[in-house]
Each structure stands twice: as structure tokens, then as C-alpha cells.
Design a protein around this motif. Structure first.
Motif, PDB file in Angstrom:
ATOM      1  N   LYS A 105     -22.639  41.015  48.549  1.00 33.59           N
ATOM      2  CA  LYS A 105     -23.271  41.102  47.342  1.00 33.59           C
ATOM      3  C   LYS A 105     -23.995  39.571  46.799  1.00 33.59           C
ATOM      4  O   LYS A 105     -24.803  39.488  46.196  1.00 33.59           O
ATOM      5  CB  LYS A 105     -22.527  41.711  46.197  1.00 33.59           C
ATOM      6  N   LEU A 106     -23.023  38.302  46.784  1.00 31.01           N
ATOM      7  CA  LEU A 106     -23.542  37.284  46.570  1.00 31.01           C
ATOM      8  C   LEU A 106     -24.009  36.623  47.473  1.00 31.01           C
ATOM      9  O   LEU A 106     -24.719  35.490  47.315  1.00 31.01           O
ATOM     10  CB  LEU A 106     -21.987  36.413  46.218  1.00 31.01           C
ATOM     11  N   GLY A 107     -24.425  37.033  48.842  1.00 34.78           N
ATOM     12  CA  GLY A 107     -24.884  36.345  49.608  1.00 34.78           C
ATOM     13  C   GLY A 107     -24.242  35.158  50.476  1.00 34.78           C
ATOM     14  O   GLY A 107     -24.955  34.207  51.011  1.00 34.78           O
ATOM     15  N   LEU A 108     -22.976  35.371  50.617  1.00 37.76           N
ATOM     16  CA  LEU A 108     -22.205  34.323  51.216  1.00 37.76           C
ATOM     17  C   LEU A 108     -22.056  34.461  52.677  1.00 37.76           C
ATOM     18  O   LEU A 108     -22.480  35.736  53.264  1.00 37.76           O
ATOM     19  CB  LEU A 108     -20.689  34.537  50.526  1.00 37.76           C
ATOM     20  N   PHE A 109     -21.745  33.268  53.349  1.00 31.72           N
ATOM     21  CA  PHE A 109     -21.471  33.667  54.852  1.00 31.72           C
ATOM     22  C   PHE A 109     -20.501  34.326  55.211  1.00 31.72           C
ATOM     23  O   PHE A 109     -19.443  34.548  54.612  1.00 31.72           O
ATOM     24  CB  PHE A 109     -21.293  32.065  55.317  1.00 31.72           C
ATOM     25  N   PRO A 110     -20.605  35.439  56.336  1.00 24.36           N
ATOM     26  CA  PRO A 110     -21.661  35.676  57.077  1.00 24.36           C
ATOM     27  C   PRO A 110     -22.777  36.643  56.699  1.00 24.36           C
ATOM     28  O   PRO A 110     -23.267  37.257  57.738  1.00 24.36           O
ATOM     29  CB  PRO A 110     -20.791  36.045  58.600  1.00 24.36           C
ATOM     30  N   CYS A 156     -12.862  29.159  52.921  1.00 23.13           N
ATOM     31  CA  CYS A 156     -13.589  29.028  54.400  1.00 23.13           C
ATOM     32  C   CYS A 156     -14.911  29.580  54.117  1.00 23.13           C
ATOM     33  O   CYS A 156     -16.012  29.042  54.682  1.00 23.13           O
ATOM     34  CB  CYS A 156     -12.850  29.573  55.391  1.00 23.13           C
ATOM     35  N   LEU A 157     -15.023  30.878  53.683  1.00 27.14           N
ATOM     36  CA  LEU A 157     -16.351  31.416  53.576  1.00 27.14           C
ATOM     37  C   LEU A 157     -17.324  30.576  52.877  1.00 27.14           C
ATOM     38  O   LEU A 157     -18.576  30.510  52.759  1.00 27.14           O
ATOM     39  CB  LEU A 157     -16.298  32.963  53.074  1.00 27.14           C
ATOM     40  N   GLY A 158     -16.794  29.970  51.698  1.00 27.65           N
ATOM     41  CA  GLY A 158     -17.648  29.250  50.805  1.00 27.65           C
ATOM     42  C   GLY A 158     -18.153  27.983  51.551  1.00 27.65           C
ATOM     43  O   GLY A 158     -19.229  27.368  51.221  1.00 27.65           O
ATOM     44  N   ALA A 159     -17.123  27.295  52.408  1.00 28.42           N
ATOM     45  CA  ALA A 159     -17.708  26.024  52.891  1.00 28.42           C
ATOM     46  C   ALA A 159     -18.629  26.297  54.100  1.00 28.42           C
ATOM     47  O   ALA A 159     -19.524  25.629  54.190  1.00 28.42           O
ATOM     48  CB  ALA A 159     -16.422  25.341  53.683  1.00 28.42           C
ATOM     49  N   PHE A 160     -18.524  27.395  54.933  1.00 31.38           N
ATOM     50  CA  PHE A 160     -19.297  27.843  55.781  1.00 31.38           C
ATOM     51  C   PHE A 160     -20.778  28.044  55.347  1.00 31.38           C
ATOM     52  O   PHE A 160     -22.090  27.745  55.634  1.00 31.38           O
ATOM     53  CB  PHE A 160     -19.081  29.171  56.663  1.00 31.38           C
ATOM     54  N   SER A 161     -20.872  28.790  53.805  1.00 32.24           N
ATOM     55  CA  SER A 161     -22.064  29.037  53.223  1.00 32.24           C
ATOM     56  C   SER A 161     -22.690  27.557  52.752  1.00 32.24           C
ATOM     57  O   SER A 161     -23.827  27.573  52.670  1.00 32.24           O
ATOM     58  CB  SER A 161     -21.642  29.780  51.919  1.00 32.24           C
ATOM     59  N   VAL A 162     -21.912  26.821  52.288  1.00 32.81           N
ATOM     60  CA  VAL A 162     -22.499  25.416  52.144  1.00 32.81           C
ATOM     61  C   VAL A 162     -23.222  24.818  53.198  1.00 32.81           C
ATOM     62  O   VAL A 162     -24.377  24.477  53.229  1.00 32.81           O
ATOM     63  CB  VAL A 162     -21.429  24.522  51.444  1.00 32.81           C
ATOM     64  N   LEU A 163     -22.389  24.968  54.419  1.00 28.90           N
ATOM     65  CA  LEU A 163     -23.021  24.218  55.642  1.00 28.90           C
ATOM     66  C   LEU A 163     -24.417  25.020  56.120  1.00 28.90           C
ATOM     67  O   LEU A 163     -25.140  24.577  56.591  1.00 28.90           O
ATOM     68  CB  LEU A 163     -21.961  24.357  56.569  1.00 28.90           C
ATOM     69  N   VAL A 164     -24.148  26.331  56.134  1.00 27.96           N
ATOM     70  CA  VAL A 164     -25.297  27.275  56.431  1.00 27.96           C
ATOM     71  C   VAL A 164     -26.620  26.985  55.691  1.00 27.96           C
ATOM     72  O   VAL A 164     -27.750  26.996  56.075  1.00 27.96           O
ATOM     73  CB  VAL A 164     -25.016  28.788  56.416  1.00 27.96           C
ATOM     74  N   GLY A 165     -26.390  26.883  54.315  1.00 24.83           N
ATOM     75  CA  GLY A 165     -27.259  26.823  53.252  1.00 24.83           C
ATOM     76  C   GLY A 165     -28.132  25.647  53.534  1.00 24.83           C
ATOM     77  O   GLY A 165     -29.343  25.542  53.328  1.00 24.83           O
ATOM     78  N   GLY A 166     -27.182  24.347  53.773  1.00 20.82           N
ATOM     79  CA  GLY A 166     -27.923  23.203  54.095  1.00 20.82           C
ATOM     80  C   GLY A 166     -28.725  22.942  55.232  1.00 20.82           C
ATOM     81  O   GLY A 166     -29.834  22.812  55.512  1.00 20.82           O
ATOM     82  N   SER A 183     -29.450  28.566  46.933  1.00 18.32           N
ATOM     83  CA  SER A 183     -28.855  29.470  46.136  1.00 18.32           C
ATOM     84  C   SER A 183     -27.325  29.674  47.151  1.00 18.32           C
ATOM     85  O   SER A 183     -26.099  29.853  46.518  1.00 18.32           O
ATOM     86  CB  SER A 183     -29.208  30.679  45.967  1.00 18.32           C
ATOM     87  N   ILE A 184     -27.748  30.019  48.580  1.00 19.23           N
ATOM     88  CA  ILE A 184     -26.596  30.317  49.376  1.00 19.23           C
ATOM     89  C   ILE A 184     -25.413  29.207  49.303  1.00 19.23           C
ATOM     90  O   ILE A 184     -24.252  29.228  49.283  1.00 19.23           O
ATOM     91  CB  ILE A 184     -26.844  30.493  50.706  1.00 19.23           C
ATOM     92  N   ALA A 185     -26.002  27.904  49.373  1.00 20.41           N
ATOM     93  CA  ALA A 185     -25.061  26.771  49.359  1.00 20.41           C
ATOM     94  C   ALA A 185     -24.437  26.520  48.062  1.00 20.41           C
ATOM     95  O   ALA A 185     -22.999  26.251  47.878  1.00 20.41           O
ATOM     96  CB  ALA A 185     -25.894  25.226  49.671  1.00 20.41           C
ATOM     97  N   HIS A 186     -24.996  26.730  46.963  1.00 14.51           N
ATOM     98  CA  HIS A 186     -24.599  26.727  45.540  1.00 14.51           C
ATOM     99  C   HIS A 186     -23.361  27.735  45.346  1.00 14.51           C
ATOM    100  O   HIS A 186     -22.201  27.575  44.585  1.00 14.51           O
ATOM    101  CB  HIS A 186     -25.422  26.849  44.418  1.00 14.51           C
TER     102      HIS A 186
END
Length: 354
Positions: A105-110, A156-166, A183-186
Motif C-alpha cells: 500500500k505504501l509503495g515500499l521495496f520490493p 531493511c525494506l525502508g533502506a532498500f526503498s531509499v536506495l531504489v528510490g534514488g 516518494s518511494i525514497a521518503h
């Protein structure tokens, strides 16, 4: 879409989110999520363009799958513990499923692949609603169940989301896709922090909504669909270009702009809890995001590209800026941009909530 129909749908979206906010029973939480989703879908495809309908169908399918997973988790909880209370502790497998559903729902990795395509296919105001208001209900669910989730997995999901968003925003030329990866990174920053500090995550979401609203409203006001449009913004509105550049840099977290408070609060919470490795990964991902933030800022006002005189004249004659009438959209734009630029003075007030 008729104005009365649109008003009813907006009220339904707000009501659905309010139901999620005020519920302590899993079934009413699910009803609020479904009401919110079913009300926002007609708003997304209100102009009935093929791309808008496609994005609306994608959004509906993703939200339906995540709501179905949440309902299955709730049924398993009721079967095991005979309780529909939202505060009931979860088991290992049910917590994993709940993390997957909330991340979808939030659009987090993966589970982030749907978000840029949906944002690209709708208008700026609809994209603003998806990246701000539609985050509230699943974030409230996350806050209510975060004690039962695996904090390490969520971080870990948040950290990967920051990397994928960037990383995903580096080669984008469409403004809406850039904002989607932003938005994914934030959300990665926020979800990495909320496991260690609930108040810190809430403060970060509040600051992000203010800054992101300013950028979306500015892009929608001048119809900035791609970076080439952003490069011509200073030809007809120097003030708009300057505000866009500063708002984007604030979104990137550069001091002394308001967006710096997101990084400051997050790093303060993570370092205070001893998560130095996670803080380093988040900073690295933020450096990737800062590259395309700087590209948008340079295109808007800092670098003036050579333009043909007829192109400049055509853009100046578009009349995109209103004639000075006060509107709700103009007031919201002024408030969000003003807080984005000068809101760092509110940092002591934000820390009082931590």
C-alpha cells in the motif's frame, strides 16, 4: 465529472481515512481502507483518458490485493486468538504478511513497481493525493501494529526503498516519475524510523506532506510534465522557477531548508538507538536522490538553456498564471512553499513532539 459527484467522492475518501484513524477493530479498519480505495478510483480516472483509466485499474488491483492480504491476516488472527482487536500481538508469519500488505500500500521495496507508473498516468492533483493523503491510512495501520512486526525487516525494506528510490530516479526525464521515486525514497526514510520512534515517523510524514504538496502544486500550476518544460520555466516566471528550485532542494533535505528536518529527525532517532549501519545506508541513498533533485533545480532557475525567441514568446503568452484572484489552491501553494523554505525555524517545535 460533475462537481457534486466529485464532492461526494472527496468526502468518501476523507471519511474512509477517518474510519481507519478511529477504529480499534480489524473489520472496521478493512472497511475504511476499502471505502478509501473505491472512492479515490473514480477521481483518478475522472478525465477518462486511456492512460488515466489504465493507471486507475493498476491502482485498484494493487490496493485490492493488499486489502485482501490484510483481511486474510485478520481472519487468521481471529481464528488463532479469537480476537478482532487491532492491538492483538501477531505471530511470525502473520507479521510477515502484514508487512508485505502495508509495504504494497505504501509503495515500499520490493512492492514499489506500481507506484511510478500510476503517478505518471494521472494528473498532478491526483498524484498529489496518491503520494500524500493516500499514505495516511496505511501509515496508521503500520503505527498500530509496529510493535508486532519485525523492526529489523521493516528497517531493511525502508533502506532498500531509499536506495531504489534514488537509483530509479537518476535516468528519469518525466517530472511525475521523478516525484514518484522521491516518494518511494521518503517513505523508506519514514518506515526505517517508525520502528524506533513512532513520534519521529509521524513528524517526518507531516513534514514530507507539506514539502511534497508544494512541489506538486507548483508543477501542476505551470504544467511541468518533463525536464524540458522545467528548463523553460524561468523564461516566463522567474519567481516560479526560484520557488520550484528551493522546494525541490528542500525535498532533497539540504539545510537550512525545511526538508532537512526529515533527515535530522531520522538520523537522531537511528543514532540514538545505535543503528549506525542503517543510518549510513540511508545517507548513501539520499546522496543518490540528491543528484536528480539538483538536476531539477538547475533546470528550473540555476542554468538558463539557450532558447529560440519564438519559443520564449510562446511560453510567455500562455497565461498559465492567474490574474491575481485568491483561490484555495493558491493559498495551499503559498502555505506549502512558504513552510518548505522557512519552516526550519519550527525544528525546536517538532522536536518537542519526540
Amino acid at each position: 465529472m460533475h462537481r457534486s459527484v466529485f464532492s461526494v467522492l472527496v468526502v468518501s475518501v476523507v471519511f474512509g481515512t477517518g474510519v481507519v484513524f478511529s477504529s480499534h477493530h480489524w473489520f472496521t479498519v478493512w472497511v475504511g481502507l476499502e471505502l478509501n480505495t473505491l472512492s479515490i478510483v473514480p477521481i483518478l480516472c475522472g478525465n477518462f483518458s486511456p492512460r488515466g483509466v489504465e493507471s486507475s485499474v493498476k491502482y485498484f488491483l494493487v490496493q485490492s490485493v493488499s486489502a485482501a492480504v490484510i483481511l486474510n491476516v485478520v481472519v487468521i488472527q481471529a481464528w488463532l486468538y479469537s480476537s478482532w482487536d487491532i492491538g492483538q500481538p501477531m505471530g511470525v508469519y502473520t507479521s510477515l504478511l502484514m508487512t508485505f500488505a502495508i509495504g504494497l500500500k505504501l509503495g515500499l521495496f520490493p512492492c514499489h513497481y506500481w507506484f511510478p507508473d500510476v503517478i505518471q498516468g494521472v494528473g498532478f492533483l491526483q498524484g498529489l493525493a496518491l503520494s500524500t493523503w493516500q499514505k495516511f491510512a496505511p501509515f496508521v495501520v503500520l503505527v498500530n501494529v509496529v510493535d508486532s512486526l519485525n523492526v529489523g525487516l521493516l528497517a531493511c525494506l525502508g533502506a532498500f526503498s531509499v536506495l531504489v528510490g534514488g537509483w530509479g530516479g537518476l535516468n528519469q526525464t518525466q517530472v511525475r516519475k521523478v516525484l514518484a521515486f522521491s516518494s518511494i525514497a521518503h517513505m523508506g526514510w519514514i518506515c526505517s524510523t517508525v520502528g524506533y520512534s513512532l513520534s519521529g515517523g509521524c513528524v517526518m510524514l507531516f513534514v514530507y506532506v507539506i514539502i511534497n504538496s508544494g512541489v506538486f502544486l507548483l508543477a501542476g500550476e505551470y504544467d511541468l510534465k518533463s525536464l524540458s518544460h522545467v528548463g523553460r520555466l524561468s523564461c516566463f516566471s522567474y519567481g516560479g522557477g526560484a520557488c520550484l528550485a528551493l522546494s525541490v532542494l528542500s525535498l532533497g533535505g539540504l539545510p537550512p531548508l525545511f526538508g532537512f528536518s526529515i533527515k535530522f529527525v531520522s538520523l537522531s532517532c537511528l543514532v540514538g538507538n545505535g543503528s549506525l549501519m542503517l543510518a549510513g545506508v540511508l545517507v548513501l541513498g539520499s546522496l543518490l536522490s540528491l543528484f536528480f533533485y539538483l538536476r531539477v533545480a538547475f533546470n528550473s532557475i540555476l542554468v538558463l538553456f539557450p532558447q529560440h525567441s519564438m519559443v520564449v514568446f510562446g511560453w510567455r503568452s500562455l497565461g498559465l498564471v492567474g490574474g491575481g484572484a485568491t483561490t484555495v489552491r493558491g493559498l495551499a501553494l503559498s502555505l506549502s512553499v512558504g513552510l518548505s523554505l522557512f519552516g526550519l525555524c519550527c525544528l525546536p517545535l517538532l522536536f518537542s513532539f519526540l
